[in-house]
Design an enzyme around this catalytic site. Sequence first.
Site, short mmCIF file in Angstrom:
data_model
loop_
_atom_site.label_atom_id
_atom_site.label_comp_id
_atom_site.label_asym_id
_atom_site.label_seq_id
_atom_site.Cartn_x
_atom_site.Cartn_y
_atom_site.Cartn_z
N CYS A 1 0.84 -1.20 0.00
CA CYS A 1 0.00 0.00 0.00
C CYS A 1 0.87 1.23 0.00
O CYS A 1 1.87 1.30 0.73
CB CYS A 1 -0.91 0.00 1.23
SG CYS A 1 -2.02 1.42 1.33
N GLU B 1 -9.04 -0.39 -2.63
CA GLU B 1 -9.32 1.05 -2.62
C GLU B 1 -10.62 1.38 -1.88
O GLU B 1 -10.69 2.37 -1.14
CB GLU B 1 -9.36 1.59 -4.05
CG GLU B 1 -8.09 1.38 -4.86
CD GLU B 1 -6.82 1.87 -4.15
OE1 GLU B 1 -6.90 2.78 -3.32
OE2 GLU B 1 -5.75 1.30 -4.43
#
Length: 200
Positions: free
Chosen positions: A113, A158
């Site tokens: 991430c 997301e």
Amino acid sequence: MFKKINPSPSWLVYDSNKIMHEEIKDVTFPLTDQDKEIISKMISYVDVSYENKADKYNIRPGIGIAAIQLGYPKKIIYIHLDDKNGEHKYLLANPKITKESTAKMYIGSGEGCLSVKKDVPGLSIRKAIVWVKGIDLFTNKEIEVKAENLLSACFQHEVDHNNNNFYYDRINENDPFYVEDQWEKICLLYTSDAADDLLC
């Protein structure tokens, strides 16, 4: 409407920042100038990564980004990636997962991430197929996407950000690499000037 901007690593905020854990609001229309500025940054960051130019700007490459990762607490996501089904490019406001398969999958190499500085070892277990509905900000129309494979994992990653969750929240705390035989293992396709490699 959206501008190309040279990306900067200073744009990103990290999971230790309290804003990443606060309420993230729906987008209202018409878009504000600030909305458009943030979206321009999101597109610029991921598109530079897609074009294999991350090193040029000293950024960590990514295939998707949420507005909250730039410290902007609105529900906007941008995805630009290639998988075995070809190129995918989505810019959605207020994305919601409306349906999901019972079948599960995981990325064999594990997830990472842009907003997590250190790698967390383990496998993030996700649904193999999801249906995502949102406002397509390229056309200003509501769309629904059926996402499979890497695209499915990216959408889930997301949308998780809009719910204050991170990929490591989906890792089994007691057995980080636990999998079951029926779960699908996804490989990432990395493209370089030298070769195309499948990494699992």
